[in-house]
Design an enzyme around this catalytic site. Structure first.
Site, short mmCIF file in Angstrom:
data_model
loop_
_atom_site.label_atom_id
_atom_site.label_comp_id
_atom_site.label_asym_id
_atom_site.label_seq_id
_atom_site.Cartn_x
_atom_site.Cartn_y
_atom_site.Cartn_z
N ARG A 21 -1.67 -4.06 0.34
CA ARG A 21 -2.22 -5.34 0.80
C ARG A 21 -3.55 -5.25 1.54
O ARG A 21 -4.14 -6.25 1.85
CB ARG A 21 -1.21 -6.04 1.69
CG ARG A 21 -0.03 -6.55 0.94
CD ARG A 21 0.84 -7.39 1.85
NE ARG A 21 1.98 -7.89 1.12
CZ ARG A 21 3.02 -7.17 0.76
NH1 ARG A 21 3.05 -5.89 1.06
NH2 ARG A 21 4.01 -7.70 0.10
N PRO B 152 6.29 -0.89 8.18
CA PRO B 152 6.22 0.11 9.24
C PRO B 152 6.44 -0.51 10.62
O PRO B 152 5.67 -1.37 11.06
CB PRO B 152 4.80 0.68 9.12
CG PRO B 152 4.30 0.21 7.79
CD PRO B 152 5.01 -1.06 7.51
N GLU B 153 7.49 -0.11 11.26
CA GLU B 153 7.74 -0.49 12.65
C GLU B 153 7.82 0.83 13.43
O GLU B 153 7.40 1.87 12.92
CB GLU B 153 9.04 -1.31 12.75
CG GLU B 153 9.01 -2.54 11.82
CD GLU B 153 10.30 -3.35 11.86
OE1 GLU B 153 11.00 -3.31 12.86
OE2 GLU B 153 10.59 -4.03 10.86
#
Ligand SMILES: [Zn+2]
Length: 302
Positions: free
Chosen positions: A114, A2-3
């Site tokens: 994660r 995600p940017e």
DNA sequence: ATTGAACCCTGTTTGC
DNA sequence: TGCAAACAGGGTTCAA
């Protein structure tokens, strides 16, 4: 990963779906306690439950959920965090770490393979966001602003663009895309770029981000760890990328094979022809200097 | 001030 | 062939 475009895509979807909704229950799964910053998950849920969602904002890669008590629910997806909007009875989603039930029969599910993602509830959202640079898609971002903020650094331009205090929202993918579009080598020291370079880089950044937004984000890598939108569907930008993840494939502009090097510990894919190396290129970690001796063995039959 | 390493975690790749 | 160890991945924070 995600940017900016991935976070903005989710922000827009959520704005349409959950503004005015009330959080009726909150649950952080065991083992995911690190998701919650500043307070315990129990306290976090206590602060969140009963609140209505007043609006959604984004700053860099931070998603800000404004609550009706003037507080802000700040979310950072880091590498693998996703926010899903599901009917309460929908089949479970893998790697669900927290669930926020809403008063419309749906729930927001936080999935995060994660567990790097983080959330805060704060009075002032700017407190948890380190000094962020300008928003690249706002009018405040101009070639001159870019030059002034990045152009003093001696570090490789790639590293400088990843610095969120220089510019907010760029990650590894869109940085590689922007540099390729601007035909700038990732190792070029930022303070050696010329005005014309910054002009092209400015345009490249905006083009790359807009492309990502139009495609509802990039979903590269294996399915499990990819960015997905609130409905669980991936973005399509991986079909449009010109650099990221294209090591060994031909450059769309000149046909040369794209190369990958490490810059500041991050992998960087670029075209060795279109993106000319700086005069004093740092020794590429992937290219150990070989002596001439191997010539003797080069033709040896295998 | 700038740079690099450590850290977070788990699926995947590599090595024995 | 199996298993274990090493690695990758990105952003942030800490240490040098
Ligand atoms: Zn090229």
């Amino acid at each position: 990963m995600p940017e900016l475009p991935e976070v903005e895509t989710v922000r827009r979807d959520l704005e349409r779906l959950v503004v005015g909704r009330r959080v009726v229950s909150c649950r952080v799964e065991p083992g995911a306690e690190r998701l919650v910053q500043l307070v315990t998950p129990a306290e976090f849920c206590r602060q969140l439950t009963g609140r209505s969602i007043a609006g959604l904002r984004r700053r860099g890669k931070y998603l800000i959920v404004d609550l009706d008590d003037e507080r802000a629910w700040v979310i950072h997806r880091r590498m693998s965090g996703n926010i899903l909007y599901r009917p309460a009875g929908a089949p479970p989603d893998d790697y669900t770490r927290a669930v926020f039930a809403l008063d419309d029969g749906h729930e927001l599910r936080w999935t995060d393979l994660r567990k790097f993602g983080t959330m805060w509830i704060v009075e002032d959202a700017t407190v948890v966001m380190e000094a962020l640079g300008p928003e690249p898609l706002e009018a405040e971002f101009t070639p001159e602003v870019l030059r002034q903020r990045a152009g003093r650094r001696a570090a490789p331009i790639k590293s400088v663009l990843l610095d969120q205090s220089v510019l907010a929202g760029m990650g590894n993918l869109y940085t590689d895309e922007a540099l390729h579009r601007a035909k700038i080598h990732p190792l070029r020291p930022a303070n050696r770029l010329r005005r014309a370079d910054f002009e092209r880089l400015h345009a490249g950044i905006i083009d790359a981000l807009r492309m990502g937004l139009d495609a509802r984000g990039s979903s590269l890598g294996t399915t499990l760890r990819d960015h997905v939108n609130v409905d669980g569907a991936p973005g399509r930008n991986q079909e449009t990328v010109v650099a990221y993840g294209r090591e060994g494939e031909p450059c769309y502009t000149c046909g040369a094979l794209m190369r990958r090097i490490k810059v500041g510990g991050r992998s960087s894919v670029f075209c060795p022809t279109c993106q000319r190396a700086p005069r004093r290129a740092r020794p590429a970690a992937a290219a150990p200097s070989k002596r001439l001796k191997p010539v003797l063995h080069a033709r040896r039959a295998v």
